[in-house]
Design a protein around this motif. Structure first.
Motif: not given
Ligand code: ATR
Length: 271
Positions: A176-186, A200-209
């Motif tokens: 669920q790392a991708g969800n954590a990235v999506d929810e977080a500001e930091t 490489e770190l391969r967690v989904p990064l589409d939550g980065l904005r």
């Protein structure tokens, strides 16, 4: 002439001698900072002998950060919370103080490199649950993040950190790392993924904005894939070298009486 050094095994890779050596020259301080390769069996004896040889203090690195807590006469609250120390100070009366400056280094780096960062804006996501994560989480909570979303490949290690660091830490599965990235500001990577020689770190990064703050404790390479993607997405990015430089500041100040600058020259001195 005051002496200091870094105790580790191995210790040849340490950037600390280059950094402290730079500061000593830069401020015209007569002193030396040396690498000290010490095995586990000799650790207590060597540390006890250092003050008698003119040492005013020492940094401690892998694998001795935990063991030195038992050798020191006194440990700071921070070191006890971390279960590890990275900075020893030898007092004139012979006592040895142990402190941990990793959390300070992490925060001081963010404050300097991203002065507009507002930790209270939203949750922080921490990837990884090793020793570095403990310092990072303590620092984020202290800085005022409302919640830390913690995710680690080995979930029980994340649960154990939560048990130590409190209810503002929420644990998610690694998938669920991708969800954590999506929810977080930091977003903070504290795993070794992305380091030279590691996968490489391969967690989904589409939550980065845009507007999110993303930092990595990996500093070789300086621009990890996480930071490159984050930059492309318009995030504020901070590399991991600064944490290493800032964690050295309190020790140098205590030992040599001058608070050193973490600036371009200091970075260049270790690169
Ligand atoms: P440190 O003290 O620098 O944090 P550590 O305690 O060895 O070092 O922690 C390394 C971190 O990287 C851990 O969170 C580790 O996950 P595990 O707890 O599951 O071992 C993480 N890590 C290392 N290799 C990994 C990989 N291939 N996939 C996912 N996480 C990894």
């Amino acid at each position: 002439i005051p002496l200091a050094g870094v105790i580790g095994n191995p210790v040849g890779h340490s950037l600390s001698p280059g950094l402290h050596g730079h500061w000593l020259r830069r401020y015209g301080i007569r002193g030396h900072y040396v690498p000290l390769q010490v095995g586990e069996d000799d650790l207590a004896q060597v540390i006890r002998a250092l003050p008698r040889m003119g040492f005013v203090g020492a940094n401690v690195t892998i694998p001795h950060k935990r063991a030195v807590l038992d050798i020191a006469d006194q440990a700071s609250d921070r070191a006890i919370l971390m279960g590890a120390a990275n900075t020893l100070t030898f007092l004139e009366d012979g006592r040895i103080l142990a402190d941990n400056t990793d959390a300070h280094g992490f925060l001081a780096n963010l404050r300097q490199e991203a002065p507009d960062w507002d930790p209270s804006r939203g949750p922080a996501c921490v990837l990884g649950a090793g020793g570095a994560a403990r310092a990072v989480i303590a620092a984020l909570l202290e800085a005022g993040v409302p919640e830390v979303i913690l995710t680690n490949r080995t979930r029980p290690k994340a649960e154990a950190l939560r048990a130590d660091l409190g209810t503002r830490v929420r644990v998610l599965d690694w998938v669920q790392a991708g969800n954590a990235v999506d929810e977080a500001e930091t977003v903070v990577n504290t795993t070794s993924l992305g380091m030279e020689g590691q996968p490489e770190l391969r967690v989904p990064l589409d939550g980065l904005r845009p507007g999110k703050l993303v930092t990595d404790i990996v500093y070789a390479p300086l621009r990890t894939r996480l930071l490159r993607v984050a930059e492309d997405e318009g995030c504020t990015t901070v590399d991991g070298l600064g944490m290493l430089l800032h964690q050295a500041v309190p020790g140098f100040e205590r030992w040599f009486g001058k608070r050193p600058e973490v600036d371009r020259e200091a970075r260049d001195a270790v690169l």
